[in-house]
Enzyme design. Structure first.
Site, PDB file in Angstrom:
ATOM      1  N   ALA A  27      39.875   5.081  47.150  1.00 31.09           N
ATOM      2  CA  ALA A  27      40.980   4.447  46.432  1.00 31.09           C
ATOM      3  C   ALA A  27      40.507   3.262  45.595  1.00 31.09           C
ATOM      4  CB  ALA A  27      42.057   3.999  47.411  1.00 31.09           C
ATOM      5  N   LEU A  81      39.083   0.585  46.908  1.00 29.90           N
ATOM      6  CA  LEU A  81      39.354  -0.631  47.679  1.00 29.90           C
ATOM      7  C   LEU A  81      38.179  -0.987  48.589  1.00 29.90           C
ATOM      8  CD1 LEU A  81      43.093   0.141  48.547  1.00 29.90           C
ATOM      9  CD2 LEU A  81      42.186  -1.210  46.636  1.00 29.90           C
ATOM     10  N   TYR A 110      29.351   5.923  37.546  1.00 24.85           N
ATOM     11  CA  TYR A 110      29.035   4.508  37.766  1.00 24.85           C
ATOM     12  C   TYR A 110      27.575   4.238  37.406  1.00 24.85           C
ATOM     13  CZ  TYR A 110      28.761  -0.022  40.054  1.00 24.85           C
ATOM     14  OH  TYR A 110      28.580  -1.359  40.309  1.00 24.85           O
ATOM     15  N   THR A 166      31.148  -6.135  35.675  1.00 23.63           N
ATOM     16  CA  THR A 166      30.357  -7.284  35.210  1.00 23.63           C
ATOM     17  C   THR A 166      29.316  -7.695  36.251  1.00 23.63           C
ATOM     18  OG1 THR A 166      32.003  -8.730  36.191  1.00 23.63           O
ATOM     19  CG2 THR A 166      32.245  -8.278  33.832  1.00 23.63           C
ATOM     20  N   GLU A 213      35.639  -6.662  35.829  1.00 20.89           N
ATOM     21  CA  GLU A 213      35.252  -5.307  36.262  1.00 20.89           C
ATOM     22  C   GLU A 213      33.985  -4.859  35.530  1.00 20.89           C
ATOM     23  OE1 GLU A 213      36.325  -4.105  39.191  1.00 20.89           O
ATOM     24  OE2 GLU A 213      38.365  -4.120  38.416  1.00 20.89           O
ATOM     25  N   SER A 226      36.091   0.750  50.792  1.00 16.64           N
ATOM     26  CA  SER A 226      36.022   1.101  52.209  1.00 16.64           C
ATOM     27  C   SER A 226      34.574   1.122  52.701  1.00 16.64           C
ATOM     28  CB  SER A 226      36.700   2.444  52.463  1.00 16.64           C
ATOM     29  OG  SER A 226      36.090   3.456  51.704  1.00 16.64           O
ATOM     30  N   SER A 227      33.632   1.499  51.849  1.00 17.37           N
ATOM     31  CA  SER A 227      32.250   1.530  52.339  1.00 17.37           C
ATOM     32  C   SER A 227      31.691   0.115  52.481  1.00 17.37           C
ATOM     33  CB  SER A 227      31.350   2.425  51.486  1.00 17.37           C
ATOM     34  OG  SER A 227      31.245   1.955  50.175  1.00 17.37           O
ATOM     35  N   ASP A 256      31.860  -6.187  45.942  1.00 14.82           N
ATOM     36  CA  ASP A 256      32.669  -5.671  47.047  1.00 14.82           C
ATOM     37  C   ASP A 256      32.248  -6.290  48.376  1.00 14.82           C
ATOM     38  OD1 ASP A 256      33.437  -4.123  44.927  1.00 14.82           O
ATOM     39  OD2 ASP A 256      32.535  -2.276  45.674  1.00 14.82           O
TER      40      ASP A 256
END
Ligand code: GLA
Length: 334
Positions: A100, A102, A198, A18, A16, A104-105, A149
């Site tokens: 969430a 996960l 972020y 990284t 995470e 989505s974008s 992602d």
């Protein structure tokens, strides 16, 4: 002729924060994602039951509004790669919860990208498509995300996690143990500061790397320590999975979570609570997943009790929602 394309969301097993310094990540695509159905057209014209408004853009992309910004940005990035300007008229639907953690974008970007490439008969390498979608995220909403992602959404494989070196984009599929189920518990907590937080972490890490060799201030030293130790944990998790030594996963996931909480400071009290609860209820491994500042935890748990486990962990928070998922195939035409 109507065609349909699906791009999955992802859950990150470990690795995470990284992926914007060329480190290692180990995500899996999941069985929830974005579906896009339609056909070649002169312009890009999209509707959605989940997002408001109709997107209407030039086939080579543009600025767009609302969720149309993603479509405009993906088309513009593919235009840069030489995609012929063929439009797409259709519908988009998603069963991924937004916010969430996960992705989505990323799933939306990749779904649009796959559809636009298909109707234009434009062949693009999977990692080049992921890169274009990553650049689209920056173009559309200004989030300087890494490639994890979008790469997971493109490269995912059934029952496997994807080990990706974000520096070289070398990758390989790592089989997940059949006896363990993949559980996600969404805390239901969304922090509006997630995007700015972020970007701040990314700046801190860049400053830490630039200042290496000299004396680093304690905060930057902690940020850097997270990334160093996290890269090592990714290697060890892969080794444990490949050796079938699932008992080694718990301590590695626990250390990864603690490092995100203490050194990288992107966890939340809600995520900490869910992770603690997951271990109390017998998880083989559990940690927060994704960028943090809210979102979800991931847990590996014995398959035969995964459903009640997901529900029981979620009971720790009134806003939480737990469910069983599985590592799924990356973006494809249906
Ligand atoms: C978000 C970003 C990814 C990655 C994770 C943290 O999901 O989009 O690129 O940096 O956070 O690991």
């Amino acid at each position: 002729v109507s065609r349909a394309f699906f791009a999955p969301g992802r859950v990150n097993l470990i690795g995470e924060h990284t992926d914007y310094t060329g480190g290692l990540v180990l995500p899996a695509a999941i069985d929830l994602g974005v579906l896009i159905e339609g056909e070649a057209a002169e312009r890009i014209r999209l509707e959605s039951d989940g997002y408001e408004g109709v997107v209407d853009l030039d086939a080579s992309g543009g600025e767009g509004e609302g969720w149309g910004r993603f479509a405009g940005a993906v088309a513009a990035e593919l235009d840069v790669l030489g995609r012929p300007p063929v439009g797409f008229a259709g519908r988009v639907s998603s069963n991924l919860p937004v916010g969430a953690g996960l992705s989505s974008s990323a799933a939306l970007e990749v779904a649009i990208g796959v559809a636009l490439c298909a109707v234009a008969e434009f062949d693009v390498e999977p990692t080049a498509l992921a890169r274009a979608a990553q650049r689209a995220e920056l173009r559309a909403v200004g989030v300087p995300c890494g490639i994890m992602d979008q790469a997971a959404s493109v490269l995912g494989e059934e029952d496997h996690a994807i080990l990706l070196d974000t520096g070289t984009l070398e990758h390989r599929a790592v089989p997940l143990p059949h006896e363990l189920a993949l559980v996600i518990v969404d805390s239901g907590v969304r922090h509006t500061l997630a995007d700015s937080g972020y970007a701040e972490r990314r700046r801190e890490l860049e400053a830490a790397i630039a200042g290496e060799g000299g004396e680093l201030e304690p905060l930057l030293a902690r940020r850097l320590r997270h990334v160093r130790t996290e890269n090592e944990r990714v290697r060890e998790v892969v080794a444990a999975l490949e050796a079938g030594e699932t008992e080694r996963l718990g301590p590695l996931f626990r250390a990864g979570h603690d490092s995100l909480r203490d050194d990288f400071e992107v966890s939340t009290p809600e995520l900490d609570r869910l992770v603690d609860r997951a271990y109390e209820l017998g998880a083989v491994a559990a940690r927060m997943t994704g960028g943090g500042f809210g979102g979800s935890i991931v847990a590996l748990v014995d398959r035969d009790r995964a459903e009640p486990f997901a529900a029981a962990v979620a009971e720790a928070l009134p806003t939480a929602h737990g469910f069983v998922t599985h590592a799924a195939r990356g973006a494809h035409e249906l």
